[in-house]
Design an enzyme around this catalytic site. Structure first.
Site, mmCIF file in Angstrom:
data_model
loop_
_atom_site.group_PDB
_atom_site.id
_atom_site.type_symbol
_atom_site.label_atom_id
_atom_site.label_comp_id
_atom_site.label_asym_id
_atom_site.label_seq_id
_atom_site.Cartn_x
_atom_site.Cartn_y
_atom_site.Cartn_z
ATOM 1 N N LYS A 123 36.447 32.049 41.249
ATOM 2 C CA LYS A 123 36.698 33.486 41.207
ATOM 3 C C LYS A 123 35.548 34.159 40.476
ATOM 4 O O LYS A 123 35.142 33.707 39.397
ATOM 5 C CB LYS A 123 38.032 33.743 40.485
ATOM 6 N N SER A 198 44.749 39.115 41.249
ATOM 7 C CA SER A 198 43.345 39.416 41.445
ATOM 8 C C SER A 198 42.521 38.221 41.926
ATOM 9 O O SER A 198 41.348 38.375 42.253
ATOM 10 C CB SER A 198 42.752 39.949 40.134
ATOM 11 N N SER A 222 47.942 36.923 38.459
ATOM 12 C CA SER A 222 46.754 36.933 39.311
ATOM 13 C C SER A 222 46.358 35.585 39.876
ATOM 14 O O SER A 222 45.520 35.517 40.758
ATOM 15 C CB SER A 222 45.571 37.520 38.536
#
Length: 519
Positions: A123, A198, A222
């Site tokens: 990420k 996210s 997330s």
């Protein structure tokens, strides 16, 4: 129960109903062609097995890395999950791994490089040296990480090879992965729907079979929400078990470190204990992952929702039934199962918000290093968003509009909710002990349509509550709903009892199929 929060929840649900035709129109038609099937068998091997086969010279790391690169190139045009790749560097690292394997005894490799030659993804917010770390913000365009985030560094030290950094919402402030730099990430199971956020880029890549595992971060669900939407496993570890050093955004408030965790996302439950052990670094011993866990000795507690609160989203029947099937599976195998009644659970959203309100340093998308005291007009930015002229995403601006209300609760109510959160944490820890887990919905619905997250904000209470309490939680896929979308549940444990959730995840994977490729 806060009246204003109930009213907000009801208003957003009504707004969602009214806007549903527009959202459906904007989202466009469902992809008519089938999602590309996985044709290379190397892409279906768990990380721990893949590492063993590479060590034993049954497979070459370079071939595995090239296979994943081919898969990423094949599917990324359909999901838009990649921020920036480093394929040539990864191939070179794989070649070096193959040379090392040819010169070294397997036992030494197992001890020093347990996942040598295995590719993974990161990420963007978690920090990969040399790669972008923009937080999806136009104001940070061109900013690159000068060092690896600590969890990423531990994986690289174990021999893993990073392939790319993946998409997030701006400053990780949404449950849809969209920003003005990379655009919108799509769900591999239905392009009209979000991959979540996210860690949505990771969720989409792993769910699409284009990554074996990845590094995600979780401040309010997330890791777990994208895992739920994309049919994979995602583990939010005990707060503090994995270092968050190198993450962006970051806060100087020590309470932020309880909310934010870095953790593994994976297609296979089998890989989670090894990944967690490596990523935890010096904290690994506290997790006691090397201790044997016998499934028959674990107690199963469960609840199908947060309890009565008009502001909450109702949990879909398909998700409730999946949870009940999981409970019945273990009951049928002789485990103790019991419906849980935790005090204050119905006010879970209020408890989570109370922790958010208590933060004294909240990272801001409006931060201007040239003018730190600048204070932009939120209403003006909202107006600019409405006509497409803002440099900030609508979700990012809306977060600060809500935060700009500043005091969600009066001082005495804030103190009350913080006391209730502490009491709930103690009750859950005492109840779960060292042998109990709690089955609970990860999110009330399957993957939302694009733009629908605004009307479903209250759904994040199911995950954010456990960030506020600092408890570990593992999302486990349990098949599909009536629309063919992945669904699952989270398995919660007491602090540093992460291994219980990981054990149950593997049992459920064997019983219900775990990750299943999109068709």
């Amino acid at each position: 129960m806060e009246v204003w929060l109930v009213c907000l929840g009801l208003f957003l649900r009504l707004l969602n109903v009214l806007l549903k035709p527009i959202v459906a129109f904007i989202g466009g038609p469902k992809r008519s062609a089938r999602f590309p099937e996985i044709r290379n068998d190397m892409l279906n091997i768990p990380a721990v097995d893949l590492a063993e086969r590479i060590r034993n010279k049954e497979l070459r790391s370079e071939d595995v890395v090239r296979a994943y690169i081919d898969r990423i190139r094949e599917v990324n045009p359909l999901i838009n999950a990649v921020v920036e790749e480093r394929f040539e560097a990864a191939i070179e690292e794989a070649r070096k791994a193959d040379v090392l394997i040819g010169e070294t005894q397997p036992l030494w490799l197992i001890k020093n490089y347990p996942l040598l030659g295995v590719p993974f993804t990161v990420k963007e917010s978690c920090g990969l040296r040399g790669a972008p770390i923009t937080g999806g913000s136009l104001a940070r365009k061109g900013v690159r990480a000068t060092v690896d985030g600590e969890a990423v560094a531990h994986l690289r030290a174990a021999g893993c090879i990073p392939l790319l950094v993946s998409n997030t919402p701006e400053y990780c402030l949404n449950w849809e992965s969209y920003n003005h730099l990379t655009g919108r990430t799509l769900n591999p199971y239905d392009s009209r729907r979000t991959a979540g956020g996210s860690s949505g880029g990771e969720g989409a890549l792993i769910g699409a079979g284009a990554s074996l595992f990845g590094v995600g971060s979780d401040v309010a669900g997330s890791i777990r929400v994208p895992a739920h939407f994309n049919g994979i496993f995602g583990h939010k570890p005990t707060a503090g078990a994995i270092s968050i050093h190198g993450h962006f955004p970051m806060s100087t408030d020590e309470k932020f470190a309880r909310l934010l965790t870095v953790g593994p996302m994976s297609r296979y439950a089998k890989d989670l204990p090894t990944l967690l052990h490596i990523m935890a670094g010096p904290n690994a011993s506290r997790l006691r992952l090397d201790e044997s866990v016998h499934t028959k000795d674990i107690r199963i507690l469960y609840a199908e929702d947060m309890g009565f609160n008009l502001g909450h989203l109702p949990v879909d029947d398909d998700i409730k039934m999946a949870l009940y099937r999981a409970v019945q599976y273990f009951k049928g195998h002789g485990l103790v199962t019991e419906r849980a009644e935790f005090e204050h659970m119905a006010d879970g959203m209020e408890l989570a918000f109370s922790v958010l309100q208590s933060l004294t340093d909240v990272p801001s998308i409006f931060h201007n290093p040239d003018n730190p005291k600048a204070n932009p007009s939120l209403l003006l930015e909202l107006a600019r968003c409405a006509v497409g002229l803002s440099q900030y995403s609508l979700a990012g601006v809306m977060f600060y509009v809500i935060l700009g209300l500043k005091n969600f609760f009066a001082t005495e109510r804030l103190e009350q909710y913080q006391q209730q959160a502490a009491a709930l944490r103690k009750q859950m820890i005492d109840t779960l002990g060292t042998d109990g887990v709690f089955f609970f919905p990860t999110y009330p619905t399957a993957a939302l349509r694009h733009y629908e997250s605004f009307g479903h904000i209250m759904g994040v209470g199911y995950t954010m509550l456990f960030n506020a309490l600092g408890l570990p939680a593992t999302h486990v896929p349990l098949g599909f709903d009536r629309n063919g979308l992945p669904i699952g549940i989270q398995v919660v444990a007491a602090p540093y009892q992460d291994r219980l959730g990981l054990c149950i995840a593997r049992e459920l994977e064997a019983a219900f199929g775990g990750w299943q490729a999109p068709a």
